[in-house]
Design a protein around this motif. Structure first.
Motif, short mmCIF file in Angstrom:
data_model
loop_
_atom_site.label_atom_id
_atom_site.label_comp_id
_atom_site.label_asym_id
_atom_site.label_seq_id
_atom_site.Cartn_x
_atom_site.Cartn_y
_atom_site.Cartn_z
N PRO A 190 0.81 -1.23 0.00
CA PRO A 190 0.00 0.00 0.00
C PRO A 190 0.84 1.27 0.00
N GLU A 191 2.04 1.21 0.54
CA GLU A 191 2.89 2.40 0.58
C GLU A 191 3.31 2.84 -0.82
N ASN A 192 3.31 1.93 -1.79
CA ASN A 192 3.66 2.28 -3.16
C ASN A 192 2.48 2.85 -3.93
N TYR A 193 1.31 2.90 -3.31
CA TYR A 193 0.10 3.40 -3.97
C TYR A 193 -0.55 4.51 -3.14
N GLN A 194 0.28 5.34 -2.51
CA GLN A 194 -0.16 6.50 -1.74
C GLN A 194 -1.08 6.14 -0.58
N MET A 195 -0.90 4.96 0.02
CA MET A 195 -1.70 4.55 1.17
C MET A 195 -0.80 3.96 2.26
N PRO A 196 0.19 4.72 2.74
CA PRO A 196 1.11 4.15 3.73
C PRO A 196 0.43 3.75 5.03
N ASP A 197 -0.72 4.38 5.35
CA ASP A 197 -1.41 4.05 6.60
C ASP A 197 -1.97 2.64 6.60
N LEU A 198 -2.21 2.07 5.41
CA LEU A 198 -2.74 0.70 5.36
C LEU A 198 -1.68 -0.33 5.74
N GLY A 199 -0.42 0.09 5.81
CA GLY A 199 0.62 -0.84 6.22
C GLY A 199 0.41 -1.37 7.62
N ASN A 200 -0.24 -0.57 8.49
CA ASN A 200 -0.54 -1.00 9.85
C ASN A 200 -1.88 -1.72 9.95
N VAL A 201 -2.58 -1.82 8.84
CA VAL A 201 -3.91 -2.46 8.82
C VAL A 201 -3.85 -3.84 8.20
N LEU A 202 -3.04 -3.99 7.16
CA LEU A 202 -2.98 -5.24 6.41
C LEU A 202 -1.78 -6.07 6.84
N GLU A 203 -2.05 -7.27 7.29
CA GLU A 203 -0.97 -8.20 7.62
C GLU A 203 -0.58 -9.02 6.41
N VAL A 254 -17.28 -3.35 -9.47
CA VAL A 254 -18.47 -3.95 -8.88
C VAL A 254 -18.13 -5.23 -8.14
N LEU A 255 -17.17 -5.98 -8.65
CA LEU A 255 -16.85 -7.29 -8.08
C LEU A 255 -15.66 -7.28 -7.14
N ALA A 256 -15.00 -6.14 -6.98
CA ALA A 256 -13.76 -6.09 -6.19
C ALA A 256 -13.98 -6.53 -4.75
N HIS A 257 -15.06 -6.09 -4.11
CA HIS A 257 -15.31 -6.48 -2.73
C HIS A 257 -15.49 -7.99 -2.60
N ASP A 258 -16.26 -8.57 -3.53
CA ASP A 258 -16.57 -9.99 -3.44
C ASP A 258 -15.34 -10.87 -3.68
N VAL A 259 -14.40 -10.40 -4.49
CA VAL A 259 -13.25 -11.21 -4.86
C VAL A 259 -12.06 -10.97 -3.94
N ILE A 260 -11.88 -9.75 -3.46
CA ILE A 260 -10.66 -9.39 -2.73
C ILE A 260 -10.83 -9.44 -1.22
N ALA A 261 -11.96 -8.96 -0.69
CA ALA A 261 -12.08 -8.72 0.75
C ALA A 261 -11.81 -9.96 1.60
N HIS A 262 -12.34 -11.11 1.22
CA HIS A 262 -12.18 -12.30 2.06
C HIS A 262 -10.78 -12.88 2.01
N ARG A 263 -9.95 -12.37 1.10
CA ARG A 263 -8.57 -12.84 1.00
C ARG A 263 -7.61 -12.01 1.86
N LEU A 264 -8.06 -10.93 2.42
CA LEU A 264 -7.20 -10.07 3.21
C LEU A 264 -7.12 -10.55 4.65
N VAL A 265 -5.94 -10.47 5.22
CA VAL A 265 -5.74 -10.76 6.64
C VAL A 265 -5.36 -9.46 7.32
N LEU A 266 -6.21 -9.01 8.24
CA LEU A 266 -5.97 -7.74 8.92
C LEU A 266 -5.13 -7.95 10.17
N THR A 267 -4.44 -6.90 10.56
CA THR A 267 -3.62 -6.97 11.77
C THR A 267 -4.52 -6.98 13.01
#
Length: 355
Positions: free
Chosen positions: A252-265, A299-312
């Motif tokens: 996320p830091e390479n896409y102008q979202m450095p704060d997500l580094g503490n959110v996404l494990e 439209v499909l991004a939430h359905d395909v991506i969200a359940h694959r993320l592991v949050l901190t």
């Protein structure tokens, strides 16, 4: 992923408003037939059909009584083919679902008894009630579409799809799905209670003579529809957009979202990129197009991506959800811009990079 054309290659041949072809007509007819039984829940039914056409599996999560099982069984009836329902319980063992070898004294040898997963449609009802050993038995089934028993590999029928349901509110006798298995599901759909007018329609439709859906498709036609979806055009800039969305979950830091580094494990795997393109192709076919637009991906991004993320742990403690993370990524990672032209041969779409 099928080959995509370069950015300056051929452009699509039809506009979104073009008359639907035979594949689109069949898919819409199947959706309409399911809707004669299922009131509301259009998103759940549509996503299940998209997963089927995209050769993926679908995980449906929702509280009891909102027609998850009925929707899956109705879709199976409309699509044709064999159907098997497995009720997952804590005392289930792997052989209950994939099969086992049985000794026959009369022949002094072993016979293979294939399990209920050998069907075109497999409904894994309340999948999170089974222990990890049973859930892991589905990994080969879902990924390789085969079962290995006694040193012999048995292929599953084609087409094949696992439609699983789970209850998010119960905690007793529930085993959360491991990350490896969640990643095998193309999509995860969250289902909510029906609204007031839908509840009234459910009462009117189901309290006297419940409707019965009729078969619209068959396994051969369904395989042809899957092949049609794989031929849907994906522009190089659309493929690049999909990759940037997935990479933003890992870096996320390479896409102008450095704060997500503490959110996404852990970010999304390459299966997310492949699955998002496959699902977008199926959605485009359903909408009567032979090319994918950025809106299909969004439209499909939430359905395909969200359940694959592991949050901190900190993110979970703060109440951050995976869907909020996907919202942030969609709002930050810019989609390519669609440019509509009107040449003499008819309206076409081209794409311009916009990052």
């Amino acid at each position: 992923m099928a080959e995509t054309s370069p950015g300056n290659g051929a452009t699509p041949s039809r506009a979104p408003e073009s008359a639907p072809g035979e594949p689109t007509r069949l898919l819409r007819a199947a959706l309409h037939e399911v809707s004669t039984v299922i009131v509301g829940q259009e998103r759940m039914v549509e996503r299940s059909l998209i997963a089927l056409v995209a050769r993926g599996h679908c995980l449906i999560e929702g509280v009891p009584g909102i027609a998850k099982t009925l929707a899956v069984s109705t879709l199976a009836k409309v699509a044709g083919g064999s159907f098997s329902r497995i009720q997952f319980t804590p005392d289930l063992v792997p052989s209950d679902i994939i099969g086992t070898r049985i000794y026959r004294p009369s022949t002094e040898g072993f016979d293979v008894e294939l399990g209920p997963v050998f069907a075109n449609f497999v409904l894994a009802d309340e999948i999170n009630r089974a222990p990890a050993k049973v859930q892991s038995a589905l990994l080969e089934v879902m990924a390789e579409r085969q079962v290995s028993l006694g040193g012999t590999t048995h292929p599953l029928p084609s087409p094949f799809i696992v439609l699983a349901t789970q209850n998010p509110v119960e905690s007793e006798g529930v085993y959360p799905l491991p990350e490896a298995q969640r990643d095998r599901f193309l999509m995860k759909v969250d289902v909510r209670h029906p609204r007031a007018h839908e509840e009234m329609e459910i009462l009117r439709r189901m309290s006297t003579d419940p409707p019965v859906a009729h078969q619209i498709l068959d396994p051969v036609t369904l395989s042809e529809l899957q092949a049609d979806a794989e031929r849907v055009h994906v522009h190089q800039l659309i493929a690049d957009y999909v990759v940037r969305l997935v990479m933003a979950t890992r870096e996320p830091e390479n896409y102008q979202m450095p704060d997500l580094g503490n959110v996404l494990e852990v970010g999304a795997s390459p299966r997310a990129s492949l699955g998002l393109v496959a699902a977008a192709r199926a959605l485009a076919l359903l909408r009567g197009r032979d090319y994918v637009l950025p809106d299909d991906v969004r439209v499909l991004a939430h359905d395909v991506i969200a359940h694959r993320l592991v949050l901190t742990f900190d993110a979970l403690a703060d109440g951050v959800t995976a869907h909020q993370v996907v919202d942030r990524i969609l709002s930050t990672v810019l989609a390519p811009r669609v440019i509509w032209d009107e040449p003499p041969s008819g309206e076409t779409a081209s794409f311009a990079s916009r990052r």
